[in-house]
Scaffold this motif. Structure first.
Motif, PDB file in Angstrom:
ATOM      1  N   SER A 187      -2.607   3.231   9.488  1.00  0.00           N
ATOM      2  CA  SER A 187      -3.742   4.513   9.800  1.00  0.00           C
ATOM      3  C   SER A 187      -4.975   3.342   9.983  1.00  0.00           C
ATOM      4  N   THR A 188      -6.069   4.566  10.510  1.00  0.00           N
ATOM      5  CA  THR A 188      -7.458   4.526  10.404  1.00  0.00           C
ATOM      6  C   THR A 188      -8.008   4.666   9.608  1.00  0.00           C
ATOM      7  N   VAL A 189      -8.009   3.746   8.212  1.00  0.00           N
ATOM      8  CA  VAL A 189      -8.576   3.748   6.775  1.00  0.00           C
ATOM      9  C   VAL A 189     -10.363   3.189   6.548  1.00  0.00           C
ATOM     10  N   PRO A 190     -10.937   3.951   5.282  1.00  0.00           N
ATOM     11  CA  PRO A 190     -12.261   3.911   4.959  1.00  0.00           C
ATOM     12  C   PRO A 190     -12.023   2.069   4.606  1.00  0.00           C
ATOM     13  N   VAL A 191     -13.209   1.123   4.616  1.00  0.00           N
ATOM     14  CA  VAL A 191     -12.541  -0.592   4.555  1.00  0.00           C
ATOM     15  C   VAL A 191     -12.669  -0.508   2.745  1.00  0.00           C
ATOM     16  N   GLY A 192     -11.567  -0.912   2.919  1.00  0.00           N
ATOM     17  CA  GLY A 192     -11.757  -1.127   0.749  1.00  0.00           C
ATOM     18  C   GLY A 192     -10.119  -0.388   0.023  1.00  0.00           C
ATOM     19  N   SER A 193      -9.935   0.621   1.355  1.00  0.00           N
ATOM     20  CA  SER A 193      -8.204   1.250   1.247  1.00  0.00           C
ATOM     21  C   SER A 193      -7.157   0.133   0.992  1.00  0.00           C
ATOM     22  N   ALA A 194      -7.122  -0.638   1.619  1.00  0.00           N
ATOM     23  CA  ALA A 194      -5.605  -1.210   1.920  1.00  0.00           C
ATOM     24  C   ALA A 194      -6.019  -2.050  -0.365  1.00  0.00           C
ATOM     25  N   ALA A 195      -6.508  -2.519  -0.267  1.00  0.00           N
ATOM     26  CA  ALA A 195      -6.837  -3.193  -1.941  1.00  0.00           C
ATOM     27  C   ALA A 195      -6.491  -2.576  -3.249  1.00  0.00           C
ATOM     28  N   ARG A 196      -7.039  -0.995  -3.002  1.00  0.00           N
ATOM     29  CA  ARG A 196      -6.468  -0.185  -3.586  1.00  0.00           C
ATOM     30  C   ARG A 196      -5.609   0.431  -3.425  1.00  0.00           C
ATOM     31  N   LEU A 197      -4.726   0.258  -2.192  1.00  0.00           N
ATOM     32  CA  LEU A 197      -3.486   0.591  -1.785  1.00  0.00           C
ATOM     33  C   LEU A 197      -2.015  -0.221  -2.389  1.00  0.00           C
ATOM     34  N   ALA A 198      -2.601  -1.286  -2.466  1.00  0.00           N
ATOM     35  CA  ALA A 198      -2.029  -2.260  -2.923  1.00  0.00           C
ATOM     36  C   ALA A 198      -1.706  -2.516  -4.505  1.00  0.00           C
ATOM     37  N   GLU A 199      -2.256  -2.151  -4.769  1.00  0.00           N
ATOM     38  CA  GLU A 199      -2.574  -1.827  -6.737  1.00  0.00           C
ATOM     39  C   GLU A 199      -2.024  -0.997  -6.793  1.00  0.00           C
ATOM     40  N   ARG A 200      -1.955   0.022  -6.185  1.00  0.00           N
ATOM     41  CA  ARG A 200      -1.180   1.795  -5.782  1.00  0.00           C
ATOM     42  C   ARG A 200       0.666   0.942  -5.867  1.00  0.00           C
ATOM     43  N   LEU A 201       1.090   0.264  -5.191  1.00  0.00           N
ATOM     44  CA  LEU A 201       2.003   0.056  -5.096  1.00  0.00           C
ATOM     45  C   LEU A 201       2.346  -0.791  -6.183  1.00  0.00           C
ATOM     46  N   ALA A 202       2.004  -1.715  -6.272  1.00  0.00           N
ATOM     47  CA  ALA A 202       2.414  -2.935  -7.395  1.00  0.00           C
ATOM     48  C   ALA A 202       2.377  -2.263  -9.045  1.00  0.00           C
ATOM     49  N   ALA A 203       2.103  -1.411  -8.751  1.00  0.00           N
ATOM     50  CA  ALA A 203       1.909  -0.186 -10.100  1.00  0.00           C
ATOM     51  C   ALA A 203       3.179   0.420 -10.098  1.00  0.00           C
ATOM     52  N   VAL A 204       4.336   0.525  -8.744  1.00  0.00           N
ATOM     53  CA  VAL A 204       5.472   1.317  -8.666  1.00  0.00           C
ATOM     54  C   VAL A 204       6.863   0.306  -8.588  1.00  0.00           C
ATOM     55  N   ALA A 205       6.159  -0.498  -7.103  1.00  0.00           N
ATOM     56  CA  ALA A 205       7.217  -1.009  -6.830  1.00  0.00           C
ATOM     57  C   ALA A 205       7.921  -2.028  -6.644  1.00  0.00           C
ATOM     58  N   PRO A 206       8.927  -2.772  -6.682  1.00  0.00           N
ATOM     59  CA  PRO A 206       9.343  -4.546  -7.259  1.00  0.00           C
ATOM     60  C   PRO A 206       7.887  -5.620  -7.368  1.00  0.00           C
ATOM     61  N   ALA A 207       8.290  -6.307  -7.738  1.00  0.00           N
ATOM     62  CA  ALA A 207       6.671  -7.584  -8.042  1.00  0.00           C
ATOM     63  C   ALA A 207       6.694  -7.935  -6.397  1.00  0.00           C
ATOM     64  N   SER A 208       7.672  -7.937  -5.666  1.00  0.00           N
ATOM     65  CA  SER A 208       8.085  -9.063  -4.392  1.00  0.00           C
ATOM     66  C   SER A 208       7.334  -8.078  -3.394  1.00  0.00           C
ATOM     67  N   VAL A 209       7.571  -7.074  -3.657  1.00  0.00           N
ATOM     68  CA  VAL A 209       6.534  -5.833  -2.079  1.00  0.00           C
ATOM     69  C   VAL A 209       5.065  -6.370  -2.305  1.00  0.00           C
ATOM     70  N   GLU A 210       5.649  -6.746  -0.709  1.00  0.00           N
ATOM     71  CA  GLU A 210       3.695  -6.986   0.003  1.00  0.00           C
ATOM     72  C   GLU A 210       3.549  -5.665   0.382  1.00  0.00           C
ATOM     73  N   LEU A 211       2.288  -6.151   0.884  1.00  0.00           N
ATOM     74  CA  LEU A 211       1.517  -4.845   1.462  1.00  0.00           C
ATOM     75  C   LEU A 211       0.330  -6.206   2.322  1.00  0.00           C
ATOM     76  N   ALA A 212       0.557  -5.024   4.312  1.00  0.00           N
ATOM     77  CA  ALA A 212      -0.546  -5.705   5.526  1.00  0.00           C
ATOM     78  C   ALA A 212      -0.353  -4.447   5.347  1.00  0.00           C
ATOM     79  N   TRP A 213      -2.136  -5.157   6.362  1.00  0.00           N
ATOM     80  CA  TRP A 213      -2.632  -3.872   7.169  1.00  0.00           C
ATOM     81  C   TRP A 213      -2.864  -4.516   8.290  1.00  0.00           C
ATOM     82  N   ASN A 214      -2.517  -3.683   9.034  1.00  0.00           N
ATOM     83  CA  ASN A 214      -2.138  -3.573  10.713  1.00  0.00           C
ATOM     84  C   ASN A 214      -2.779  -2.028  11.940  1.00  0.00           C
ATOM     85  N   PRO A 215      -3.992  -2.468  12.314  1.00  0.00           N
ATOM     86  CA  PRO A 215      -4.528  -0.838  12.763  1.00  0.00           C
ATOM     87  C   PRO A 215      -4.185  -0.905  14.334  1.00  0.00           C
ATOM     88  N   GLU A 216      -3.435   0.299  13.813  1.00  0.00           N
ATOM     89  CA  GLU A 216      -3.349   0.726  15.455  1.00  0.00           C
ATOM     90  C   GLU A 216      -4.896   0.894  16.240  1.00  0.00           C
TER      91      GLU A 216
END
Length: 437
Positions: free
Chosen positions: A121-150
């Motif tokens: 998705s097209t997101v404001p700069v800084g969103s991925a870092a914030r969403l990575a923290e959101r994932l880390a709070a719930v998902a397994p520790a080995s889950v990773e985030l990447a950002w691949n704009p369209e």
């Protein structure tokens, strides 16, 4: 490797079908059961050339399926692409991140170890870092985030997915980069450049690209305003500028300006985010880009009023075009419909025709009149407005069309009709940024 796609709108449906075309097993998810039912039958709920054939083929083969079940998605996928919408917030310039955040929150509890979540998705700069923290709070520790704009253009989305100009991925680890290199190996093997960056840079690539394109469009439309004031011809000016390799001719066509679900809201969200970061002065020029773009719509209404001897009351106006661009049925922020609605509010009797966007236009502007063909839209018209550059409109025979109108007057809002051809058939031809007869 198995892939899921979260969100099956324009971006998600295209990405899911194209990932299946690359040979992957794909599972698409949406919270709308009707949309999932439509896609599961191999049908696309929007018009995009080539997409339905691709979708139907891979749904039939079983390589591509759709679901509303988050648990099924989590159990199925190794790589999860999030393709949800980021519209403009009501009453603000900023992007509405609620759909993206909801998708991350719903997906996170179901993720397996070592899964990679990829935001598109097209997101404001800084969103991925914030969403990575959101994932880390719930998902397994080995889950990773990447950002691949369209970088999809409506009307060319399948081509842009399978033969993109470049692939950009924002990552924080070698493993995430390696996974995406594997996903896109069929494309990089064919020579598509692959750029790995940090999160913020990947996010900025999309917003910066859209801002540059919007600026280029508004630049030539600003030149059209100067041409109208000076008697110059913006089409000839654009052609001369295009020979300069530093400038080029793409997105240098003067006319009614841009619309759709991306450029307008993306440049506004970019301005809003820059303000939050304390860098608002860096993007103040985008306010003028937006202003120039909107002025073109008002100018078209003014030209139409002039052609109607100063007023719209009792006048019939034919509008050719409803989609914001050709080869699409997308009417979001459509300049054509905006002009049509303004004229109707000022008393004009407006009839609209578009080859693909009629149903969507009716839903958005139920008060407008619609016709099933260009000739029926133009019947009895005092002026014809060409506002979306469909090939069908370029191919119209002006002599035949002249036989059905009340007065042969045409306003070319896209500067693609042949003035000599229309004038030879007896039409008064006017266009944005070009001298009159």
């Amino acid at each position: 490797m198995r892939i899921t796609v979260i969100g099956t709108g324009y971006l998600g449906a295209t990405h899911a079908a194209c990932m299946a075309e690359l040979g992957y097993e794909v599972l698409g998810l949406d919270i709308d059961p009707e949309k999932i039912a439509t896609l599961s039958q191999g049908r696309v709920p929007m018009y995009e050339p080539g997409l339905e054939d691709l979708l139907e083929r891979h749904v039939s083969s079983g390589r591509l399926r759709f679901t509303t079940d988050w648990a099924e998605v989590g159990a199925f996928g190794d790589v999860h692409f999030v393709c949800t919408n980021t519209p403009q917030r009501k009453g603000e310039f900023a992007a509405d991140m609620s759909y993206v955040e909801a998708a991350f929150d719903a997906l996170a509890p179901h993720l397996r170890e070592d899964a990679v979540v990829v935001g598109k998705s097209t997101v404001p700069v800084g969103s991925a870092a914030r969403l990575a923290e959101r994932l880390a709070a719930v998902a397994p520790a080995s889950v990773e985030l990447a950002w691949n704009p369209e970088f999809l253009r409506e009307g060319y989305a399948v081509q842009d997915t399978l033969r993109p100009d470049r692939l950009v991925v924002g990552v924080r680890s070698e493993r995430a980069e390696a996974v995406l290199r594997e996903v896109y190996a069929p494309l990089t093997g064919a020579g598509v450049p692959f750029l790995a960056t940090d999160f913020a840079t990947a996010e900025l690539v999309k917003t910066a690209a859209n801002s540059f394109l919007a600026t280029k469009i508004s630049f030539i439309n600003a030149m059209a305003e100067v041409c109208e004031a000076s008697g110059a011809d913006v089409v000839q000016l654009s052609a001369a500028l295009a020979f300069d390799e530093r400038i080029g001719g793409k997105f240098l066509n003067a006319g009614l300006g841009f619309g759709g679900g991306c450029l307008p809201k993306d440049i506004r969200a970019f301005m809003a985010r820059a303000g939050e970061l304390g860098a608002d002065q860096a993007l103040t020029f985008l306010r003028e880009v937006d202003s120039i773009n909107m002025r073109r719509r008002s100018r078209m209404v003014e030209l139409a009023r002039e052609q109607c001897d100063g007023g719209f009351l009792g006048r019939r106006i034919a509008v050719l075009g409803a989609a914001f661009k050709p080869n699409s049925d997308d009417v979001r922020d459509s300049p054509a419909l905006n002009v049509a609605a303004q004229i109707q509010l000022q008393g004009g009797q407006v009839t609209v025709y578009d080859p693909k966007a009629m149903d969507n236009a009716r839903k958005l502007f139920p008060g407008l009149s619609f016709a099933p063909t260009a000739f029926e839209a133009a019947a009895g018209a005092h002026v014809v407005l060409h506002l979306t550059e469909w090939q069908e409109f370029r191919d119209l025979d002006p002599a035949e069309l002249a036989a059905v109108v009340a007065e042969p007057r045409v306003l070319d809002g896209r500067n693609v009709l042949d003035p000599q051809r229309w004038r030879a058939a007896g039409w008064t031809y006017r266009a944005l940024g070009r001298p009159g007869e």
